[in-house]
Motif scaffolding. Structure first.
Motif, mmCIF file in Angstrom:
data_model
loop_
_atom_site.group_PDB
_atom_site.id
_atom_site.type_symbol
_atom_site.label_atom_id
_atom_site.label_comp_id
_atom_site.label_asym_id
_atom_site.label_seq_id
_atom_site.Cartn_x
_atom_site.Cartn_y
_atom_site.Cartn_z
ATOM 1 N N THR A 14 0.839 -1.206 0.000
ATOM 2 C CA THR A 14 0.000 0.000 0.000
ATOM 3 C C THR A 14 0.869 1.250 0.000
ATOM 4 O OG1 THR A 14 -1.748 -1.170 1.178
ATOM 5 C CG2 THR A 14 -1.809 1.233 1.264
ATOM 6 N N THR A 15 1.911 1.243 0.814
ATOM 7 C CA THR A 15 2.828 2.384 0.887
ATOM 8 C C THR A 15 3.540 2.609 -0.434
ATOM 9 O OG1 THR A 15 3.157 1.974 3.245
ATOM 10 C CG2 THR A 15 4.794 3.354 2.148
ATOM 11 N N CYS A 16 3.974 1.531 -1.070
ATOM 12 C CA CYS A 16 4.640 1.625 -2.372
ATOM 13 C C CYS A 16 3.720 2.254 -3.405
ATOM 14 C CB CYS A 16 5.112 0.253 -2.829
ATOM 15 S SG CYS A 16 5.825 0.239 -4.485
ATOM 16 N N LYS A 17 2.481 1.779 -3.468
ATOM 17 C CA LYS A 17 1.521 2.308 -4.440
ATOM 18 C C LYS A 17 1.242 3.785 -4.186
ATOM 19 C CE LYS A 17 -0.743 -2.055 -5.471
ATOM 20 N NZ LYS A 17 -1.959 -2.860 -5.395
ATOM 21 N N ALA A 18 1.162 4.175 -2.916
ATOM 22 C CA ALA A 18 0.863 5.563 -2.569
ATOM 23 C C ALA A 18 2.062 6.487 -2.780
ATOM 24 C CB ALA A 18 0.397 5.644 -1.117
ATOM 25 N N SER A 19 3.268 5.925 -2.863
ATOM 26 C CA SER A 19 4.481 6.735 -2.955
ATOM 27 C C SER A 19 4.646 7.421 -4.313
ATOM 28 C CB SER A 19 5.718 5.874 -2.685
ATOM 29 O OG SER A 19 5.972 5.014 -3.791
ATOM 30 N N GLY A 20 4.050 6.849 -5.337
ATOM 31 C CA GLY A 20 4.222 7.399 -6.678
ATOM 32 C C GLY A 20 5.507 6.929 -7.349
ATOM 33 N N LEU A 21 6.314 6.166 -6.626
ATOM 34 C CA LEU A 21 7.555 5.634 -7.194
ATOM 35 C C LEU A 21 7.274 4.360 -7.973
ATOM 36 C CD1 LEU A 21 9.907 5.941 -4.083
ATOM 37 C CD2 LEU A 21 9.890 7.431 -6.096
ATOM 38 N N ARG A 22 8.152 4.056 -8.894
ATOM 39 C CA ARG A 22 8.096 2.758 -9.555
ATOM 40 C C ARG A 22 8.547 1.708 -8.537
ATOM 41 N NH1 ARG A 22 11.948 2.659 -13.508
ATOM 42 N NH2 ARG A 22 11.072 0.726 -14.304
ATOM 43 N N VAL A 23 8.067 0.487 -8.705
ATOM 44 C CA VAL A 23 8.353 -0.581 -7.745
ATOM 45 C C VAL A 23 9.857 -0.762 -7.518
ATOM 46 C CG1 VAL A 23 8.141 -3.059 -7.291
ATOM 47 C CG2 VAL A 23 6.154 -1.765 -8.088
ATOM 48 N N PRO A 24 10.694 -0.847 -8.570
ATOM 49 C CA PRO A 24 12.131 -1.030 -8.314
ATOM 50 C C PRO A 24 12.746 0.107 -7.484
ATOM 51 C CG PRO A 24 11.638 -1.504 -10.605
ATOM 52 C CD PRO A 24 10.398 -0.906 -10.007
ATOM 53 N N GLU A 25 12.311 1.321 -7.751
ATOM 54 C CA GLU A 25 12.834 2.462 -6.984
ATOM 55 C C GLU A 25 12.398 2.374 -5.526
ATOM 56 O OE1 GLU A 25 12.769 5.853 -10.486
ATOM 57 O OE2 GLU A 25 10.935 5.432 -9.369
ATOM 58 N N TRP A 26 11.106 2.075 -5.312
ATOM 59 C CA TRP A 26 10.601 1.972 -3.945
ATOM 60 C C TRP A 26 11.315 0.858 -3.190
ATOM 61 C CZ3 TRP A 26 8.482 -1.562 -0.731
ATOM 62 C CH2 TRP A 26 7.935 -1.080 0.458
ATOM 63 N N CYS A 27 11.509 -0.282 -3.848
ATOM 64 C CA CYS A 27 12.178 -1.414 -3.208
ATOM 65 C C CYS A 27 13.605 -1.059 -2.814
ATOM 66 C CB CYS A 27 12.169 -2.635 -4.128
ATOM 67 S SG CYS A 27 10.536 -3.387 -4.317
ATOM 68 N N GLN A 28 14.310 -0.411 -3.719
ATOM 69 C CA GLN A 28 15.690 -0.017 -3.420
ATOM 70 C C GLN A 28 15.731 0.945 -2.236
ATOM 71 O OE1 GLN A 28 17.786 1.778 -6.694
ATOM 72 N NE2 GLN A 28 19.772 1.524 -5.705
ATOM 73 N N ASN A 29 14.812 1.894 -2.191
ATOM 74 C CA ASN A 29 14.763 2.868 -1.087
ATOM 75 C C ASN A 29 14.364 2.240 0.246
ATOM 76 O OD1 ASN A 29 15.396 4.826 -2.967
ATOM 77 N ND2 ASN A 29 13.329 5.662 -3.093
ATOM 78 N N ASN A 30 13.686 1.096 0.188
ATOM 79 C CA ASN A 30 13.170 0.488 1.420
ATOM 80 C C ASN A 30 13.836 -0.830 1.784
ATOM 81 O OD1 ASN A 30 10.682 2.168 2.420
ATOM 82 N ND2 ASN A 30 10.672 2.230 0.183
ATOM 83 N N GLY A 31 14.915 -1.167 1.094
ATOM 84 C CA GLY A 31 15.712 -2.326 1.483
ATOM 85 C C GLY A 31 15.079 -3.676 1.243
ATOM 86 N N VAL A 32 14.215 -3.766 0.233
ATOM 87 C CA VAL A 32 13.643 -5.061 -0.124
ATOM 88 C C VAL A 32 13.914 -5.310 -1.608
ATOM 89 C CG1 VAL A 32 11.821 -4.984 1.623
ATOM 90 C CG2 VAL A 32 11.359 -4.093 -0.639
#
Length: 104
Positions: A14-32
């Motif tokens: 949910t947080t990833c979707k709300a962030s507006g980031l692409r999934v790879p970018e969000w994952c890299q920023n969040n350590g997953v």
């Protein structure tokens, strides 16, 4: 699988979707890893069929002509009747039933 882990991943997705980031970018920023993300995305979004009804058994009858060769199949379930008259229909029905069986 623990409920808490499932809830953590629901929140992450949910947080990833709300962030507006692409999934790879969000994952890299969040350590997953993206593999972890998509694995849990699939688990969380898997359709679930919940029913209190017991399984329904249906009658399947092979219809024959006077010469005893099979002319088709009639499937009856409650008020619904399906008549399959040629091999293509029967093959499609078999594939459909096998697909349902895998889902149940």
């Amino acid at each position: 699988m623990s409920i808490s882990k499932l809830e953590v991943w629901k929140d992450r997705i949910t947080t990833c979707k709300a962030s507006g980031l692409r999934v790879p970018e969000w994952c890299q920023n969040n350590g997953v890893t993206t593999a972890q993300y998509y694995y849990w995305h699939q688990i969380i979004n898997k359709p679930t069929i919940i029913t209190d009804e017991p399984p329904t058994f249906v009658e399947v009858v092979a219809l024959k002509s006077e010469t005893s060769s099979v002319q088709g199949i009639k499937i009856t379930c409650k008020a619904i009747e399906i008549f399959l008259s040629d091999r293509a229909d029967i093959d499609l029905a078999i594939s459909f039933i096998q697909g349902l069986n895998k889902q149940c």
